[in-house]
Design a protein around this motif. Sequence first.
Motif, mmCIF file in Angstrom:
data_model
loop_
_atom_site.group_PDB
_atom_site.id
_atom_site.type_symbol
_atom_site.label_atom_id
_atom_site.label_comp_id
_atom_site.label_asym_id
_atom_site.label_seq_id
_atom_site.Cartn_x
_atom_site.Cartn_y
_atom_site.Cartn_z
ATOM 1 N N GLY A 150 0.797 -1.229 0.000
ATOM 2 C CA GLY A 150 0.000 0.000 0.000
ATOM 3 C C GLY A 150 0.823 1.268 0.000
ATOM 4 O O GLY A 150 0.444 2.256 0.634
ATOM 5 N N ILE A 151 1.937 1.258 -0.728
ATOM 6 C CA ILE A 151 2.798 2.454 -0.772
ATOM 7 C C ILE A 151 2.202 3.455 -1.764
ATOM 8 O O ILE A 151 2.032 3.129 -2.939
ATOM 9 N N PRO A 152 1.891 4.677 -1.330
ATOM 10 C CA PRO A 152 1.307 5.653 -2.252
ATOM 11 C C PRO A 152 2.312 6.112 -3.300
ATOM 12 O O PRO A 152 3.516 6.197 -3.029
ATOM 13 N N MET A 153 1.827 6.369 -4.494
ATOM 14 C CA MET A 153 2.684 6.960 -5.527
ATOM 15 C C MET A 153 2.737 8.462 -5.301
ATOM 16 O O MET A 153 1.879 9.056 -4.640
ATOM 17 N N ILE A 154 3.751 9.104 -5.898
ATOM 18 C CA ILE A 154 3.864 10.565 -5.859
ATOM 19 C C ILE A 154 3.757 11.076 -7.293
ATOM 20 O O ILE A 154 4.487 10.623 -8.170
ATOM 21 N N TYR A 155 2.800 11.974 -7.523
ATOM 22 C CA TYR A 155 2.540 12.492 -8.872
ATOM 23 C C TYR A 155 3.262 13.828 -9.039
ATOM 24 O O TYR A 155 3.109 14.734 -8.217
ATOM 25 N N GLY A 156 4.051 13.951 -10.116
ATOM 26 C CA GLY A 156 4.809 15.171 -10.355
ATOM 27 C C GLY A 156 4.411 15.872 -11.641
ATOM 28 O O GLY A 156 3.911 15.247 -12.581
ATOM 29 N N ILE A 157 4.647 17.187 -11.671
ATOM 30 C CA ILE A 157 4.292 17.973 -12.856
ATOM 31 C C ILE A 157 5.166 19.219 -12.926
ATOM 32 O O ILE A 157 5.626 19.733 -11.903
ATOM 33 N N ASP A 158 5.416 19.695 -14.142
ATOM 34 C CA ASP A 158 6.198 20.920 -14.325
ATOM 35 C C ASP A 158 5.319 22.135 -14.067
ATOM 36 O O ASP A 158 4.588 22.588 -14.948
ATOM 37 N N ALA A 159 5.396 22.660 -12.867
ATOM 38 C CA ALA A 159 4.691 23.906 -12.531
ATOM 39 C C ALA A 159 5.768 24.975 -12.382
ATOM 40 O O ALA A 159 6.167 25.323 -11.280
ATOM 41 N N VAL A 160 6.254 25.486 -13.511
ATOM 42 C CA VAL A 160 7.454 26.326 -13.494
ATOM 43 C C VAL A 160 7.162 27.827 -13.466
ATOM 44 O O VAL A 160 8.047 28.622 -13.149
ATOM 45 N N HIS A 161 5.947 28.220 -13.842
ATOM 46 C CA HIS A 161 5.532 29.624 -13.644
ATOM 47 C C HIS A 161 4.032 29.640 -13.361
ATOM 48 O O HIS A 161 3.236 30.165 -14.103
ATOM 49 N N GLY A 162 3.712 29.049 -12.224
ATOM 50 C CA GLY A 162 2.337 28.722 -11.910
ATOM 51 C C GLY A 162 2.066 27.296 -12.356
ATOM 52 O O GLY A 162 2.970 26.572 -12.808
ATOM 53 N N HIS A 163 0.814 26.872 -12.240
ATOM 54 C CA HIS A 163 0.433 25.500 -12.618
ATOM 55 C C HIS A 163 0.199 25.481 -14.122
ATOM 56 O O HIS A 163 -0.921 25.305 -14.615
ATOM 57 N N ASN A 164 1.276 25.639 -14.880
ATOM 58 C CA ASN A 164 1.203 26.032 -16.281
ATOM 59 C C ASN A 164 0.665 24.977 -17.247
ATOM 60 O O ASN A 164 0.383 25.277 -18.396
ATOM 61 N N ASN A 165 0.503 23.732 -16.800
ATOM 62 C CA ASN A 165 -0.090 22.710 -17.666
ATOM 63 C C ASN A 165 -1.610 22.728 -17.641
ATOM 64 O O ASN A 165 -2.249 22.033 -18.440
ATOM 65 N N VAL A 166 -2.171 23.478 -16.707
ATOM 66 C CA VAL A 166 -3.601 23.349 -16.423
ATOM 67 C C VAL A 166 -4.386 24.562 -16.928
ATOM 68 O O VAL A 166 -4.047 25.711 -16.643
ATOM 69 N N TYR A 167 -5.430 24.288 -17.657
ATOM 70 C CA TYR A 167 -6.291 25.323 -18.231
ATOM 71 C C TYR A 167 -6.895 26.192 -17.130
ATOM 72 O O TYR A 167 -7.413 25.696 -16.134
ATOM 73 N N LYS A 168 -6.800 27.497 -17.317
ATOM 74 C CA LYS A 168 -7.338 28.523 -16.422
ATOM 75 C C LYS A 168 -6.569 28.689 -15.111
ATOM 76 O O LYS A 168 -7.025 29.377 -14.198
ATOM 77 N N ALA A 169 -5.391 28.071 -15.014
ATOM 78 C CA ALA A 169 -4.538 28.321 -13.848
ATOM 79 C C ALA A 169 -3.911 29.701 -13.983
ATOM 80 O O ALA A 169 -3.847 30.281 -15.076
ATOM 81 N N THR A 170 -3.449 30.265 -12.886
ATOM 82 C CA THR A 170 -2.743 31.543 -12.905
ATOM 83 C C THR A 170 -1.353 31.331 -13.484
ATOM 84 O O THR A 170 -0.599 30.480 -13.004
ATOM 85 N N ILE A 171 -1.011 32.093 -14.518
ATOM 86 C CA ILE A 171 0.314 31.989 -15.129
ATOM 87 C C ILE A 171 1.143 33.193 -14.706
ATOM 88 O O ILE A 171 0.866 34.333 -15.098
#
Length: 633
Positions: free
Chosen positions: A116-137
């Motif tokens: 039951g070891i949880p995974m860790i999810y990573g993402i490039d949030a290099v100038h805000g949450h830049n992969n995500v639509y309508k996030a603050t850039i």
Amino acid sequence: MARMAISIPFLGLIFLCSFATLISGGRHGTYMKYKDPKQRIRVRVQDLLQRMTIEEKIGQMTQIERVNATQKVMRKYSIGSVLSGGGSAPAKHASPKQWLQMTNKIQRASLTTRLGIPMIYGIDAVHGHNNVYKATIFPHNVGLGVTRDAYLVKRIGAATALEVRATGIPYAFAPCIAVCRDPRWGRCYESYSEDHKIVQMMTEIIPGLQGDVPSKLRGTPFVAGKTKVAACAKHFVGDGGTVKGINENDTIVSSTELYNIHMPAYKDSIAKGVATVMASYSSLKGVKMHGNHKMLTSYLKNKLGFKGFVISDWQALDKMTYPPHSNYTYSVQASILAGVDMVMVPYNYTEFIDILTDLVNKKVIPMSRINDAVRRILRVKFSMGLFEDPIADKSLVKKLGCKKHRELAREAVRKSLVLLKNGKSVREPLLPLPKKAPKILVAGTHADNLGYQCGGWTIEWQGRSGNNLTAGTTILKAIKKTVDCSTKVVFKENPDSDYVKSHNFSYAIVVVGELPYAETMGDNKNLTLPKPGPEVIQNVCRSIKCVVVIVSGRPLVIEKYVPEVDALVAAWLPGSEGQGVADVLFGDYGFTGKLARTWFKRVDQLPMNVGDPHYDPLFPFGFGLETKPVSNH
């Protein structure tokens, strides 16, 4: 009767011994110390590590792309981490709810594995949450360095963490703490400055992302709860100093340059509890950083005392294959022995797992190295509270792109602008511009293009053109909102000189610059202002008073245009909140930014940084004119 009297206490003793074995975490007991949050992290890590098989350990060292993270794969291989590559989302314009559903689905699969070891999810949030639509850039780092405002950057880190957590993600591949010494490098906008002191100052984004590390824990991985994310200092080390600024090239510098320019920000990051460090694609004097034991293990882990885990860059092991060792097996062997703990595979995970397992079974890679890697990964996961709260909830969804964060981004834009020229003479400044005028012209490719304004690493890896890219305010829209209601704003992207002369404009605002890019695609040998920028400047500024705003990820060759313009502003890559540009152009706030990069005259001067003996800039490091806010105009 006597025999019975003797056997009952004896049975009781057996029961007590068995119970003691259970609560002490005996090897075959049901009590698992690693699941007890009251235990010290060191104890929990060791307890879990001794229960793991070699397959489970190697699974923890494997990071795969989200498209591969099916329930079957997560369970079968005990995958330790998942990521979204640049532009990889659960759906086009995916909502926070869709992101949450995806990450939770993957996490639930991890939790059904044997331990039951949880995974860790990573993402490039290099100038805000830049992969995500309508996030603050937010502005890219090249602009934030201009502010020299560590507290601003810390607040940006905290806001970014909230938006990343709003999508169920607990790990951001940021900040980039490269010291860019040559603007020809396509990642230069990811660097805060050519000066390591400014980069060190900006590592304050780490406690913004992760939380302030308690003094007693200083220097150890630390993430303070559900509203924070694990950070990643990248790219270790010297990626900003490659020959001719070529991405992934060789960094050939003296030991003094390496340790006095490129290394200091890593020392500060470790002191601030950074959870992970990403190795660089680049080489150091011919040795690939992903295979450099001296730097990753002897220096980073042993000398600097880094206790988190080292993660590879995207498909970095594939890029290590070069003669005479041009095979993937050697790359796996070299990188793991050098000190890479988690490998961003991200697709050919079965090949990586099979090869690493075989190398361990053949004792080419000792089990002690595997245990060290997994111990570091588990230490970070426990420090983040992932074992207690692995499933993300909806409580932070409203934080994505919220008004407070957009106001913060707008403030960052205002502070990141650099005024390079103001008026044909000191006595006749053009800025701040009057809000009330009969008719003004706004021109240029970048005036009404949110994609250009945000640059690379925005929704898509390389970024792209267009106002439908995400939510935000273009500079044109901001100008229209700022001027007096009686002022007519005319927008023409590329007007000819006859048009400009014939329309009796009071003044013009020309917004031009670079097209979006990232990494290797952004390497540029000439750094000229892209077409039709020069033409627009000449057609407009030879005919009418004008201010030119340059939107770019680095200084460009502009010397011959400077005499033609009345005012010149470096806006860098301001992100989604173009209103910050208008705020300063029209005097609601003053210009305060100072160059954190040298503005060169010609590319044949490069590399040229402050302090160099041949220093002869167009605008020197630290330059920036100032204006005062105007209350009534």
